[in-house]
Design a protein around this motif. Structure first.
Motif, PDB file in Angstrom:
ATOM      1  N   TYR A 108      20.807 -24.463  -8.352  1.00 44.80           N
ATOM      2  CA  TYR A 108      20.543 -24.841  -6.772  1.00 44.80           C
ATOM      3  C   TYR A 108      21.227 -26.191  -6.610  1.00 44.80           C
ATOM      4  O   TYR A 108      21.936 -26.163  -5.528  1.00 44.80           O
ATOM      5  CB  TYR A 108      19.139 -25.043  -6.751  1.00 44.80           C
ATOM      6  CG  TYR A 108      19.017 -25.586  -5.328  1.00 44.80           C
ATOM      7  CD1 TYR A 108      19.149 -25.009  -4.105  1.00 44.80           C
ATOM      8  CD2 TYR A 108      18.602 -27.059  -5.079  1.00 44.80           C
ATOM      9  CE1 TYR A 108      19.057 -25.566  -2.750  1.00 44.80           C
ATOM     10  CE2 TYR A 108      18.688 -27.878  -3.809  1.00 44.80           C
ATOM     11  CZ  TYR A 108      18.752 -27.032  -2.882  1.00 44.80           C
ATOM     12  OH  TYR A 108      18.577 -27.693  -1.529  1.00 44.80           O
ATOM     13  N   GLU A 109      21.037 -27.116  -7.562  1.00 46.84           N
ATOM     14  CA  GLU A 109      21.876 -28.525  -7.375  1.00 46.84           C
ATOM     15  C   GLU A 109      23.216 -28.500  -7.445  1.00 46.84           C
ATOM     16  O   GLU A 109      23.751 -29.202  -6.584  1.00 46.84           O
ATOM     17  CB  GLU A 109      21.169 -29.524  -8.239  1.00 46.84           C
ATOM     18  CG  GLU A 109      19.608 -29.776  -7.999  1.00 46.84           C
ATOM     19  CD  GLU A 109      19.047 -30.538  -9.162  1.00 46.84           C
ATOM     20  OE1 GLU A 109      17.916 -30.879  -9.015  1.00 46.84           O
ATOM     21  OE2 GLU A 109      19.965 -30.797 -10.134  1.00 46.84           O
TER      22      GLU A 109
ATOM     23  N   THR B 216      25.343 -25.077   2.416  1.00 45.57           N
ATOM     24  CA  THR B 216      25.837 -25.669   3.118  1.00 45.57           C
ATOM     25  C   THR B 216      27.225 -25.129   4.091  1.00 45.57           C
ATOM     26  O   THR B 216      27.475 -25.546   5.351  1.00 45.57           O
ATOM     27  CB  THR B 216      26.254 -27.121   2.672  1.00 45.57           C
ATOM     28  OG1 THR B 216      24.822 -27.874   2.290  1.00 45.57           O
ATOM     29  CG2 THR B 216      26.627 -28.156   3.708  1.00 45.57           C
TER      30      THR B 216
ATOM     31  N   GLN C 137      14.645 -19.401   4.360  1.00 45.92           N
ATOM     32  CA  GLN C 137      16.006 -20.162   3.819  1.00 45.92           C
ATOM     33  C   GLN C 137      17.005 -18.856   3.241  1.00 45.92           C
ATOM     34  O   GLN C 137      17.970 -19.292   3.057  1.00 45.92           O
ATOM     35  CB  GLN C 137      15.727 -21.305   2.798  1.00 45.92           C
ATOM     36  CG  GLN C 137      15.137 -22.380   3.371  1.00 45.92           C
ATOM     37  CD  GLN C 137      15.795 -23.284   4.189  1.00 45.92           C
ATOM     38  OE1 GLN C 137      16.902 -22.917   4.659  1.00 45.92           O
ATOM     39  NE2 GLN C 137      15.138 -24.198   4.656  1.00 45.92           N
TER      40      GLN C 137
ATOM     41  N   LYS D  58      21.380 -32.947  -2.758  1.00 46.24           N
ATOM     42  CA  LYS D  58      20.968 -32.392  -4.041  1.00 46.24           C
ATOM     43  C   LYS D  58      19.711 -32.319  -4.387  1.00 46.24           C
ATOM     44  O   LYS D  58      19.139 -31.609  -5.088  1.00 46.24           O
ATOM     45  CB  LYS D  58      22.017 -33.270  -4.946  1.00 46.24           C
ATOM     46  CG  LYS D  58      21.828 -32.941  -6.438  1.00 46.24           C
ATOM     47  CD  LYS D  58      22.806 -33.656  -7.446  1.00 46.24           C
ATOM     48  CE  LYS D  58      22.972 -32.996  -8.905  1.00 46.24           C
ATOM     49  NZ  LYS D  58      23.632 -33.808  -9.475  1.00 46.24           N
TER      50      LYS D  58
ATOM     51  N   GLN E  27      18.382 -31.813   5.439  1.00 42.86           N
ATOM     52  CA  GLN E  27      17.574 -30.767   5.595  1.00 42.86           C
ATOM     53  C   GLN E  27      16.291 -31.363   6.127  1.00 42.86           C
ATOM     54  O   GLN E  27      16.359 -32.616   6.330  1.00 42.86           O
ATOM     55  CB  GLN E  27      17.637 -29.705   4.575  1.00 42.86           C
ATOM     56  CG  GLN E  27      17.838 -30.114   3.300  1.00 42.86           C
ATOM     57  CD  GLN E  27      16.384 -30.634   2.692  1.00 42.86           C
ATOM     58  OE1 GLN E  27      15.619 -31.187   3.494  1.00 42.86           O
ATOM     59  NE2 GLN E  27      16.507 -31.114   1.409  1.00 42.86           N
TER      60      GLN E  27
ATOM     61  N   ARG F 259      23.100 -24.950  -3.308  1.00 43.33           N
ATOM     62  CA  ARG F 259      23.181 -25.800  -1.911  1.00 43.33           C
ATOM     63  C   ARG F 259      24.503 -26.067  -1.333  1.00 43.33           C
ATOM     64  O   ARG F 259      24.403 -26.069  -0.213  1.00 43.33           O
ATOM     65  CB  ARG F 259      22.376 -27.235  -2.509  1.00 43.33           C
ATOM     66  CG  ARG F 259      23.177 -28.111  -3.243  1.00 43.33           C
ATOM     67  CD  ARG F 259      22.626 -29.345  -3.385  1.00 43.33           C
ATOM     68  NE  ARG F 259      23.381 -30.171  -4.256  1.00 43.33           N
ATOM     69  CZ  ARG F 259      24.664 -31.113  -3.780  1.00 43.33           C
ATOM     70  NH1 ARG F 259      24.586 -31.226  -2.223  1.00 43.33           N
ATOM     71  NH2 ARG F 259      25.424 -31.907  -4.536  1.00 43.33           N
TER      72      ARG F 259
ATOM     73  N   TYR G 268      22.565 -29.145   3.006  1.00 42.72           N
ATOM     74  CA  TYR G 268      21.444 -29.343   1.959  1.00 42.72           C
ATOM     75  C   TYR G 268      21.925 -30.476   0.655  1.00 42.72           C
ATOM     76  O   TYR G 268      23.117 -30.449   0.333  1.00 42.72           O
ATOM     77  CB  TYR G 268      21.264 -27.963   1.246  1.00 42.72           C
ATOM     78  CG  TYR G 268      20.823 -26.907   2.060  1.00 42.72           C
ATOM     79  CD1 TYR G 268      19.446 -26.777   2.043  1.00 42.72           C
ATOM     80  CD2 TYR G 268      21.258 -26.185   3.118  1.00 42.72           C
ATOM     81  CE1 TYR G 268      18.721 -26.123   2.923  1.00 42.72           C
ATOM     82  CE2 TYR G 268      20.654 -25.473   4.096  1.00 42.72           C
ATOM     83  CZ  TYR G 268      19.507 -25.417   3.937  1.00 42.72           C
ATOM     84  OH  TYR G 268      18.810 -24.440   4.843  1.00 42.72           O
TER      85      TYR G 268
END
Length: 236
Positions: A214-215, A223, A100, A53, A69, A219, A51
């Protein structure tokens, strides 16, 4: 077909890193079928499932990241195909978050959008448009996932996979459609000439703190979970 061969800000295949890769791999010397197959295999298995950014990074950045992804692998795949003269376009959809959530940290799964932006490349070959969605997950990851679920057959949705038959995946280029996540599609957004056009209209529904989590956290954990499953396949 000219518009399906153009470079764009995201499909920046003129950069030296991509030019050097194509020359080193000698993809321009192949026939069309083998061009598609060789580039497909490279993006599938050399750019590991993981994943990035952002979804809207350039092809050069995906190559530098070494992971991707659905959305980011699509950008790199399109750039490489167009660089060797193979027409392609982008198909945009939304998928259910169930696809996901099994890879997400629990707290992130709770606030994830119910529908997630999902794209794949369509290549023009032998007079028709064919899906190259199967490029998303590398084979080492799939091997690890199948070893975790050795007796599972039939429809499977989770861990970045959504297929009709988990024991009979259609992920190899053989001149026909490939698929790995289409069974999770809940909304079709249509086809687009390039990812720049698509992302000018559609973005993931993360905002504020959720976007930051998330960023910068989510993520990375996703990963790592993917890598753990991949390693599981290598050690069994």
């Amino acid at each position: 077909m000219e518009k399906h061969l153009e470079a764009t800000a995201m499909l920046n295949y003129q950069v030296q890193e991509i030019v050097d890769l194509i020359n080193m791999r000698k993809w321009n010397k192949l026939n069309v079928f083998d061009k598609i197959g060789a580039i497909y295999d490279y993006v599938q298995n050399n750019i590991l499932f993981g994943y990035n950014k952002y979804d809207y990074i350039t092809a050069k950045q995906v190559l530098a990241d070494g992971i991707g992804q659905c959305n980011t692998k699509a950008t790199l795949l399109m750039a490489l195909l167009r660089a060797v003269g193979v027409p392609c376009r982008l198909h945009g959809t939304r998928v259910t978050r169930v696809l996901q959530c099994t890879l997400m940290p629990k707290i992130m799964a709770k606030f994830a959008p119910h529908r997630i932006i999902h794209t794949w490349v369509e290549v023009y070959y032998n007079g028709e448009w064919l899906s190259l969605e199967g490029v998303i997950t590398d084979k080492a990851y799939i091997a690890g996932l199948q070893k975790q679920y050795p007796k599972y057959k039939g429809k499977f949705i989770g861990y970045g996979v959504a297929v009709k038959d988990f024991s009979n995946l259609q992920i190899d280029w053989n001149g026909e459609n490939t698929t790995i996540q289409q069974q999770a599609v809940v909304e079709d957004l249509g086809v687009f000439d390039n990812p720049d056009e698509f992302y000018s209209q559609y973005r993931q529904e993360y905002r504020g703190l959720k976007k930051f989590i998330y960023e910068n956290i989510g993520r990375k954990k996703m990963t790592k979970k993917v890598a753990k499953i991949r390693c599981y396949g290598k050690t069994i």
